[in-house]
Structures are given as C-alpha cells and as structure tokens.
Design an enzyme around this catalytic site. Structure first.
Site, PDB file in Angstrom:
ATOM      1  N   HIS A  84      67.667  33.345   0.339  1.00 44.64           N
ATOM      2  CA  HIS A  84      66.697  34.359  -0.517  1.00 44.64           C
ATOM      3  C   HIS A  84      67.240  34.181  -1.949  1.00 44.64           C
ATOM      4  CE1 HIS A  84      64.374  35.960   2.705  1.00 44.64           C
ATOM      5  NE2 HIS A  84      65.726  36.255   3.458  1.00 44.64           N
TER       6      HIS A  84
ATOM      7  N   ASP B 230      61.499  35.268   8.685  1.00 51.32           N
ATOM      8  CA  ASP B 230      61.153  34.780   7.361  1.00 51.32           C
ATOM      9  C   ASP B 230      62.052  33.411   7.157  1.00 51.32           C
ATOM     10  OD1 ASP B 230      63.466  36.561   7.899  1.00 51.32           O
ATOM     11  OD2 ASP B 230      63.851  36.530   5.806  1.00 51.32           O
TER      12      ASP B 230
ATOM     13  N   GLU C 102      65.421  35.265  12.518  1.00 52.51           N
ATOM     14  CA  GLU C 102      64.417  36.050  11.675  1.00 52.51           C
ATOM     15  C   GLU C 102      63.166  35.230  11.235  1.00 52.51           C
ATOM     16  OE1 GLU C 102      65.940  39.326   9.250  1.00 52.51           O
ATOM     17  OE2 GLU C 102      64.314  40.671   9.544  1.00 52.51           O
TER      18      GLU C 102
ATOM     19  N   ASP D  42      71.095  34.834   5.056  1.00 55.95           N
ATOM     20  CA  ASP D  42      70.987  36.013   4.179  1.00 55.95           C
ATOM     21  C   ASP D  42      72.120  36.535   3.382  1.00 55.95           C
ATOM     22  OD1 ASP D  42      68.421  36.464   5.005  1.00 55.95           O
ATOM     23  OD2 ASP D  42      69.046  37.442   6.782  1.00 55.95           O
TER      24      ASP D  42
ATOM     25  N   TYR E 251      70.428  44.651  -2.385  1.00 51.96           N
ATOM     26  CA  TYR E 251      70.154  43.892  -0.899  1.00 51.96           C
ATOM     27  C   TYR E 251      71.522  44.144  -0.018  1.00 51.96           C
ATOM     28  CZ  TYR E 251      69.368  39.647   2.053  1.00 51.96           C
ATOM     29  OH  TYR E 251      69.037  38.715   3.122  1.00 51.96           O
TER      30      TYR E 251
ATOM     31  N   HIS F 296      73.134  39.348   9.096  1.00 54.37           N
ATOM     32  CA  HIS F 296      72.975  40.586   9.542  1.00 54.37           C
ATOM     33  C   HIS F 296      72.159  40.743  10.967  1.00 54.37           C
ATOM     34  CE1 HIS F 296      68.463  41.340   8.607  1.00 54.37           C
ATOM     35  NE2 HIS F 296      68.821  39.919   8.272  1.00 54.37           N
TER      36      HIS F 296
ATOM     37  N   HIS G 272      60.592  43.389   5.517  1.00 52.54           N
ATOM     38  CA  HIS G 272      60.958  44.186   6.729  1.00 52.54           C
ATOM     39  C   HIS G 272      59.816  45.357   6.972  1.00 52.54           C
ATOM     40  CE1 HIS G 272      65.424  43.326   6.577  1.00 52.54           C
ATOM     41  NE2 HIS G 272      64.998  42.293   7.160  1.00 52.54           N
TER      42      HIS G 272
ATOM     43  N   HIS H 175      69.181  31.276  11.236  1.00 53.07           N
ATOM     44  CA  HIS H 175      69.012  32.611  11.740  1.00 53.07           C
ATOM     45  C   HIS H 175      67.530  32.592  12.227  1.00 53.07           C
ATOM     46  CE1 HIS H 175      68.250  36.773  11.389  1.00 53.07           C
ATOM     47  NE2 HIS H 175      68.267  36.916  10.081  1.00 53.07           N
TER      48      HIS H 175
HETATM   49 FE1  FEO Z   1      67.483  38.360   8.215  1.00 54.51          FE
HETATM   50 FE2  FEO Z   1      66.230  36.615   5.610  1.00 54.51          FE
HETATM   51  O1  FEO Z   1      66.215  37.491   7.460  1.00 54.51           O
END
Ligand code: FEO
Length: 395
Positions: A227, A83, A81, A166, A194, A147, A23, A79
């Site tokens: 992750h 990543d 995002e 996530d 996390y 999230h 981030h 998702h």
């Molecule tokens: Fe919300 Fe691992 O990205």
C-alpha cells in the site's frame, strides 16, 4: 498501465483514489490508497500479489495489456487478506496451473476465502528461495503476525528490493509511486497512522522481525510495500521509524478525549487542557470530542502521547456508548507505558469516572489517582484537583 519500479520490475497495482474506508468501516482513508502488485520480468516472469476483489476484472484486463498471462511462471502471494489475494479467482481462471508461492497459513487463508480450487500452491518458509534467472533469486521471509499469521515478505536479489507487503505501507495514493516524490508531510502522517492503528498490537513482533531481517545482512535498495509509496530514497528511514514506533513510542504530548451530554464534561476537558498548557507550555496538548472526530486520527494522537485523559458523563449507571466503543478499540491497540486519567460529570449516581479508570487500566494504561468527578455543572471546587492531575500526567 504499468509503472517502472527498477530495471525489469514494474508496478501493476490499483491506485484507489476513491477509497474512504478499509477493514469494513474500521479504518478511515482521507488521501486515497493503493493495492500494489508487482511484475518481475527476468528469465522467469513473476507476479507479486494482486489487488482487492472489487477490482479483480480490471486488474486481469490491465495485466493482459502488459503481458500474455501464459508467460507468468510464478505467482507470489505474500498475504492472503483479500486486498492482495482478491484477484486470484479471476486470474487463476485464466492460468489455473501457475504455481502460487506462499506460506502454509496463506494456503489456509486463501482456501478459506475462495474455496478449494485445486490451485498449485508451493508452500515456502523463511530462507527458501526461487531462482528467476539472470543470476537473480527471490528469497522468502515469513512475517508472521505482521499483521496476519500468513504474512510474508519477498526479497529480490540483484535489484535488492524488499517486497514487504503490509509492513512499511500507508493508506495513501501516490500516483508518482516513490517516497521522494510524495507529499512528505502526508507520507509520514499516513505511515504513522497505519502503524498506530494496524500494527501497534504486534509491536513486539515488529521489533523481533526487524532484528531478524538485519541479521540477514541484506543490502536493501528499495522497500516496496503493498500500500502507498515505494521507499526508494533512503529506504531504511521507514525501518528506523518502525524500530522507534515499536518500542513504546511517545512524544511530549498529552491528548484529552471526551464525549459530553450537556457540556459539563467538555468544560472539564478544556479546563484540563488550559492547566496543562500553563504548567508545561512546550508540551503538545490536543483535545478531541470522541463523537465528532475520526477515531483513527485520535488513535494516532494517542500513539504519540505520553499521557491521555478520558472523560464521559454518567448515563444509565455507565458511560456514553461513544466512549465505550472507543475504549474497546483503545484496548485492542495495546499501547504501552502511557499514563491516563479520568473525568466526568453526573447528576445522581456518578459511576462514569470509576468505570473509565477501570477500562483504562484494562487497556494497559497506568491510571493516576487524580480525577475530576463533578455533580451537575463543574464548580470551582470540582476543578481544584486539576493542577495536581495535570502535574501527574506531565511527570
Ligand atoms: Fe493485511 Fe493490506 O492487507
């Protein structure tokens, strides 16, 4: 190189040993991380998520070593995002017509980041399913605000794997892939860090979503997040932990954080720690210099605490910038049902303690009246309130 997860399910993600920030620079990583993508090969071939943008060409080349990309029937984007979506541009350049299953908000997110590419989006919502042959289905569950607004989980029937994205993840590189093979101490530490630093602001949504998922009566044999380790052994252990963590979690701990200019405020911090230890030897007491300590690690300790004390000297009619920035982050995390106290030294105007109390109240803490506000170096008279302050923090 693929790693087998279960039967016809493989991990095809990126193990990111070198990653030390996430981030931007807002989340520290000390034990590596991974972006997990998964390949399901039933009658239909399905790719679940991709990896972060800098690794997109490696990701596509590695995938080509495993399968002919033209064989991919469906892409699931849990998702948007980057990543997890960051390799879509490189991948879709090879297979531009392959349908991408995702939420309506994910379409906005993906097109917002990569432009209107004309990709074949298939919008899904909770309860929608996709037949992938051999009697198996993918069932989609929106995970709104866990999230991001677009977040989604995908459940694979037959193998009973929840691809949770996530949720239930950790920024932790686990080459062995599974939770039972990971260092247990680090796994639990990273899972909690996390949650505390990323998911805690959405704790209310976590509780509601866990109740909703339990209502589906799914048998879950594995939880495969995007992750860190895959929860293979006792996968519901992390669900049970989330249920605890999402409900104003606290342990018998008090955390003291401060910054100091000429060691006066530091002296108060350590005197308070000593007083807490005398009054309650069983309570865990930790002291951190905000300026010298990783802020995410401190926030994990705050997450575990029933009370905190925050100190800053007065500077420029205010507080030190290190403490001000830390308090801004503290407010974002929306901790609940925790007490707080303020302390600090000053030379002349002395506004810091009042400002700290104000900011701690704004951050949602119950601020106790007791404080230490010491002119110049703290003297015995200044510290006279410490026993009462400690007692109220411990109560
Ligand atoms: Fe919300 Fe691992 O990205």
């Amino acid at each position: 190189m693929r790693k087998q997860v279960k039967q016809n399910v493989s991990w095809v993600g990126y193990l990111d040993w070198e990653l030390d920030r996430f981030h931007g620079d807002d989340y520290s990583i000390h034990n590596g991380s991974s972006q997990n993508a998964y390949l399901i090969e039933e009658e239909k071939t399905v790719l679940i998520d991709t990896v972060w943008t800098p690794h997109r060409f490696d990701f596509v080349e590695n995938l080509k070593q495993e399968i002919d990309l033209q064989q991919i029937d469906y892409i699931i984007a849990n998702h948007g995002e980057c990543d997890h979506s960051g390799s879509l541009t490189a991948l879709m350049a090879e297979i531009p017509d392959t349908p991408i299953y995702c939420t309506a908000n994910a379409v906005k997110s993906i097109e917002g980041q990569y432009g209107h590419q004309g990709w074949n989006f298939k919008v899904v919502k909770t309860g929608d399913s996709l037949d992938i042959g051999h009697g198996k289905q993918l069932i989609f569950v929106e995970m709104k605000m866990l999230h991001w607004p677009d977040s989604m989980a995908t459940f694979l029937t037959g193998d009973n794997i929840l691809f949770s994205n996530d949720a239930f993840g950790q920024h932790f590189a686990v080459g062995e892939l599974f939770n039972d093979q990971a260092d247990q101490c680090l796994l639990n530490k990273e899972a909690m860090k996390y949650f505390a630093n990323i998911l805690n602001p959405f704790a209310l949504f976590v509780s509601k979503k866990l109740t909703e998922i339990q209502g589906f009566n799914l048998t879950i044999d594995m939880i495969a997040p995007s992750h860190g380790a895959i929860w293979r052994q006792d996968p519901l252990q992390i669900v049970n932990k989330y249920a605890l963590w999402a409900n104003a979690y606290q342990e018998d701990q008090v955390t003291i954080v401060y910054d100091t200019m000429w060691e006066g405020t530091a002296a108060i911090a350590h005197q308070l720690a000593a007083e807490l230890a005398v009054q309650s030897p069983e309570t865990v007491v930790k002291v951190f210099s905000i300026a010298k300590t990783d802020k995410n690690e401190i926030m994990t300790e705050v997450f575990k605490s029933k009370a905190i004390a925050v100190g800053s000297p007065t500077v420029g009619n205010s507080i030190l910038s290190s403490v001000a920035g830390w308090l801004e982050f503290l407010q974002q995390l929306k901790f609940k049902q925790k007490k707080a106290a303020a302390f600090g030294c000053y030379g002349w105007s002395g506004e810091s303690v009042h400002l700290l109390q104000q900011k701690l109240t704004e951050a949602g803490f119950t601020v106790i009246e007791d404080s230490v506000r010491a002119a110049w170096r703290p003297a015995a008279a200044d510290l006279a309130s410490l026993p009462q302050m400690a007692a109220h923090l411990l109560a």
